[in-house]
Motif scaffolding. Structure first.
Motif, short mmCIF file in Angstrom:
data_model
loop_
_atom_site.label_atom_id
_atom_site.label_comp_id
_atom_site.label_asym_id
_atom_site.label_seq_id
_atom_site.Cartn_x
_atom_site.Cartn_y
_atom_site.Cartn_z
N ALA A 131 0.83 -1.21 0.00
CA ALA A 131 0.00 0.00 0.00
C ALA A 131 0.86 1.25 0.00
O ALA A 131 0.54 2.25 -0.68
N SER A 132 1.95 1.24 0.76
CA SER A 132 2.84 2.40 0.82
C SER A 132 3.50 2.66 -0.52
O SER A 132 3.66 3.82 -0.94
N TYR A 133 3.88 1.58 -1.19
CA TYR A 133 4.50 1.72 -2.50
C TYR A 133 3.51 2.30 -3.52
O TYR A 133 3.89 3.11 -4.38
N LEU A 134 2.26 1.89 -3.42
CA LEU A 134 1.25 2.36 -4.38
C LEU A 134 0.81 3.78 -4.12
O LEU A 134 0.24 4.43 -5.02
N ASP A 135 1.03 4.31 -2.93
CA ASP A 135 0.50 5.62 -2.56
C ASP A 135 1.40 6.73 -3.09
O ASP A 135 2.15 7.38 -2.35
N ALA A 138 1.09 10.31 -1.50
CA ALA A 138 1.87 10.54 -0.28
C ALA A 138 3.35 10.69 -0.61
O ALA A 138 4.04 11.54 -0.02
N ILE A 139 3.83 9.89 -1.53
CA ILE A 139 5.24 9.97 -1.93
C ILE A 139 5.53 11.35 -2.53
O ILE A 139 6.53 12.00 -2.18
N ASN A 140 4.65 11.82 -3.40
CA ASN A 140 4.86 13.12 -4.02
C ASN A 140 4.75 14.26 -3.02
O ASN A 140 5.48 15.26 -3.08
N LYS A 142 5.54 14.25 0.06
CA LYS A 142 6.74 14.33 0.90
C LYS A 142 7.93 14.90 0.14
O LYS A 142 8.90 15.37 0.75
N GLY A 143 7.90 14.83 -1.18
CA GLY A 143 9.01 15.33 -1.97
C GLY A 143 10.31 14.61 -1.63
O GLY A 143 10.35 13.39 -1.49
N LEU A 144 11.39 15.39 -1.45
CA LEU A 144 12.69 14.81 -1.15
C LEU A 144 12.93 14.63 0.35
O LEU A 144 14.00 14.18 0.75
N ALA A 145 11.94 14.98 1.16
CA ALA A 145 12.13 14.92 2.62
C ALA A 145 12.65 13.57 3.11
O ALA A 145 13.57 13.53 3.94
N PRO A 146 12.13 12.43 2.61
CA PRO A 146 12.62 11.15 3.13
C PRO A 146 14.10 10.91 2.88
O PRO A 146 14.77 10.27 3.68
N ILE A 147 14.61 11.40 1.76
CA ILE A 147 16.01 11.14 1.41
C ILE A 147 16.91 12.34 1.70
O ILE A 147 18.12 12.27 1.50
N GLN A 148 16.32 13.42 2.21
CA GLN A 148 17.10 14.64 2.39
C GLN A 148 18.25 14.44 3.37
O GLN A 148 19.34 15.00 3.19
N GLY A 454 2.73 4.07 4.84
CA GLY A 454 2.93 5.44 4.42
C GLY A 454 4.37 5.86 4.29
O GLY A 454 4.66 7.01 3.94
N ASP A 455 5.31 4.96 4.54
CA ASP A 455 6.74 5.28 4.48
C ASP A 455 7.41 4.40 3.43
O ASP A 455 8.21 3.51 3.75
N ALA A 456 7.12 4.65 2.17
CA ALA A 456 7.64 3.80 1.09
C ALA A 456 9.16 3.82 1.05
O ALA A 456 9.81 2.77 0.92
#
Length: 696
Positions: A131-135, A138-140, A142-148, A454-456
């Motif tokens: 579900a997280s991968y398909l969302d 939510a990924i968009n 967050k932008g680059l925040a997860p990898i920042q 929610g955390d792909a």
């Protein structure tokens, strides 16, 4: 390979998901348009799935003389009418089963997601990962925040020492000039050892940087580097992207060619930690190994040792600023599927559309299935086996494998070119083959993997760490002979030289390879030849360099080794003349093992088929003799079309010959094929008897 010393499971071809090199039959990737639906399921009946007895006769081109082009004779109508779906770079029999497996796994995942499972259960993890991968919303968002944090970490690097330790960050997924995996020690097959390999290129291999036929790809790659660097906020991307490209080009210049990296004796170079430090002084090895939790090992094996040594010199000579840009570009590229759509689209535009000629990105749910398979494949596989792999199929496969071993043992006895001393060793190796069919006897425990809905991006990173820690946990332990390196739902098969084992996952044991209701000739020409191919890998140009325990040693007399080399060289000379794209030819040094495997596999499976008849003549079906049906089945297995860019890529990077030559290149060396189809010297595939090659 995730980073400087990190390997993740994943390889496909009658090949597998493995953190060890494996010899394989297949490639990534169907018979008819009708079969090409994701929802297709095998209907239980007493009829063959394909045609009346296992061959799709409508796919044949009867206007073609089988002696002129046997591949087109069996598959010509399909080749003329079938259009490769926009989401694929190539399409064939393997792809049909891949799509079927994909649809089945989707059903398993959706059932897990709908189960209202408790937190921490495998069902919760599978459902939330998917579900997280398909969302993508939510990924968009967050932008680059997860990898920042990773990008900022790279920005903060100040010295080469900092960069070297950044390469070793387990939780950071990027590209680095050296990679590693933990596998069975080729010189001590009861233990594990860490192998280090050349790495660091963003394009498929050195040829893309150095050969003139790939100049257009170099231009496109420069555009890709500029775009990825732009996503990090850099405005003056031109010179900086050019510097990253120049760095990779230097690495490409010192890389070994793929054909050289196949050579067992060249790629086993053991060093102690002190010896590595002396041989490659530019990197702080003790700190790196400790950071990656693989310190204090007795030895490490440098596969392409002088390429690694040269890469380290390039590392030291390249400014830290260039390495920072390199790491950031490849961090975005490596994680593109769980980052904003614009990054994912740039990634696909180069790696899919440009390098392989694939017009269209696969639907998100399909890519999500692959993501779950990569993260928790055995958990899904357990359900897959319960639903789709009946015990009868495993029993029939075991019988087929036994028949193939019997046939090969008989061939060994009759080999006129091999002496008795070497034959005795070969018999011992064959007797010690370990066969794995369908699924593992014990399954991976994923209780240590945390999945957060929610955390792909985070899920992907944690899955990478889980896989890495699982791999390095083998160090210091006895070799686990029951361990698998592929999932049951993988359409593949492979041979492992260091384990002397052949592996056949459940998903490949379907038509056109295997069908319990098909004509026996078809099963022997299909899965029988695949089984023979994998057995043959134990005795190909590299497999023959290890004995029945997996120990890499020379068990051949010099005379027998010379006679083997004479025959294999003669076979290679044939393949060197095959040109699927104007001006480009099959590289026999790269494809030698697979070519030997194909020829030996079909040869021993034909003998096994004849033995199965018990001296009786096979019936004629629709006008085709048993021998004809056997060879037609082999050609049907390799039914495939390629996009030209994908074919060019494979010619310089794939150890398998293109499908038409896996068909035609084999049959033209077999006397019984000439007899079956009345092939004469007037036919294009005709070889004089003295020019035909028989090895096994």
């Amino acid at each position: 390979m995730k980073n400087l010393f990190m390997a993740s499971a994943g390889l496909l071809a009658i090949g597998a998901c493995s953190n060890e090199p494996a010899e394989d039959v297949a490639e990534t990737s169907a018979p008819t348009e009708v079969a090409r639906t994701a929802e297709v399921e095998t209907v239980a009946s007493d009829r063959a799935e394909l045609g009346d007895w296992g061959i799709v006769l409508e796919d044949m081109d009867m206007a073609v003389d089988p002696g002129d082009d046997f591949f087109r004779y069996v598959n010509g109508n399909w080749l003329d009418r079938f259009e490769i779906p926009a989401e694929f770079s190539n399409y064939g029999s393997f792809t049909v089963l891949f799509e079927r497996s994909e649809a089945r796994v989707k059903s398993i995942i959706e059932d897990a997601a709908a189960s209202n499972a408790r937190d921490g259960s495998i069902e919760q993890k599978i459902g939330d990962y998917y579900a997280s991968y398909l969302d993508t919303d939510a990924i968009n968002e967050k932008g680059l925040a997860p990898i920042q944090g990773q990008l900022d970490f790279y920005d903060g690097l100040e010295t080469h020492h900092d960069v070297a330790l950044a390469f070793a960050e387990i939780d950071y997924n990027s590209n680095t000039p050296i990679s590693l995996y933990v596998g069975v020690d080729n010189k001590n097959p009861e233990t594990y050892v860490t192998y280090l390999s050349q790495s660091g290129l963003g394009m498929p291999n050195r040829d893309y940087y150095l050969k003139p036929e790939f100049e257009d790809k170099r231009d496109a790659y420069m555009d890709f580097l500029n775009a990825m660097l732009g996503f990090t906020g850099v405005e003056d991307t031109g010179d900086r992207a050019a510097a990253v490209y120049a760095l990779e080009e230097k690495l490409a210049e010192v890389h070994w060619a793929p054909s050289k990296s196949r050579q067992a004796e060249l790629t086993y170079n053991p060093y102690t930690l002190d010896e590595i430090q002396a041989y490659v002084p530019e990197l702080p090895w003790a700190e790196i190994f400790d950071k990656m939790m693989i310190g204090e090992q007795d030895s490490y094996v440098l596969r392409q040792n002088d390429a690694i040594q040269a890469a380290a010199k390039i590392f030291a000579d390249t400014p830290v600023a260039v390495w920072k840009d390199y790491l950031k570009i490849h961090a975005l590229s490596s994680n593109a599927s769980v980052l904003p759509t614009e990054i994912d689209e740039v990634q696909f535009a180069f790696y899919g559309r440009e390098l392989s000629g694939t017009p269209q990105q696969r639907e998100r749910w399909k890519r999500g299935v692959s993501a779950v398979n990569n993260a928790m494949g055995e958990a899904v596989g357990q359900v897959y086996v319960e639903r789709y792999f009946p015990p009868e199929s495993k029993a029939q496969m075991e019988e087929l494998v036994d028949n193939l071993k019997t046939a090969f043992a008989a061939r060994l006895d009759e080999l006129e070119w091999m002496g008795e001393e070497t034959k005795a060793e070969a018999r011992d190796k064959l007797a010690k083959f370990n066969t794995k069919i369908g699924y593992p006897e014990k399954w991976t425990d994923y209780s240590g993997l945390e999945v957060v809905r929610g955390d792909a991006y985070g899920n992907s990173i944690r899955a990478g760490r889980f896989g890495y820690e699982d791999m390095i946990s083998n160090l210091g332990q006895p070799v686990d002979r029951e361990e698998w390196f592929t999932t049951p739902q993988t359409v593949n098969a492979f041979y492992s030289r260091s384990r002397n084992e052949i592996v056949f996952p459940a998903a490949i044991l379907q038509a056109p390879f295997f069908d319990p209701n098909a004509d026996p000739a078809v099963n022997y020409g299909g899965i029988g030849a695949v089984i023979g191919h994998e057995i043959g890998h134990g005795f190909d140009d590299q497999g023959r360099k290890a004995d029945g325990t997996g120990l890499q040693r020379d068990w051949w007399t010099s005379d027998d080794a010379a006679r083997f080399t004479e025959r294999s060289t003669k076979l290679g000379a044939q393949y060197a003349t095959y040109s699927p794209v104007e001006g480009l030819f099959v590289n026999p040094e790269l494809t030698m093992g697979e070519n030997i495997g194909d020829l030996g596999g079909v040869t021993m499976s034909y003998d096994a088929y004849k033995l199965s008849l018990g001296g009786e003549e096979a019936p004629v079906l629709d006008g085709y003799s048993g021998d004809q049906r056997f060879f037609m089945a082999w050609a049907q297995v390799w039914k495939r079309k390629y996009r030209e860019d994908e074919l060019k890529r494979r010619l310089v990077s794939d150890s398998h010959s293109p499908s038409e030559f896996r068909t035609n290149g084999v049959v033209r060396n077999m006397d019984v094929w000439y007899d079956a189809f009345d092939v004469t010297e007037d036919d294009e595939l005709y070889l004089p008897r003295e020019d035909r090659v028989q090895i096994w």
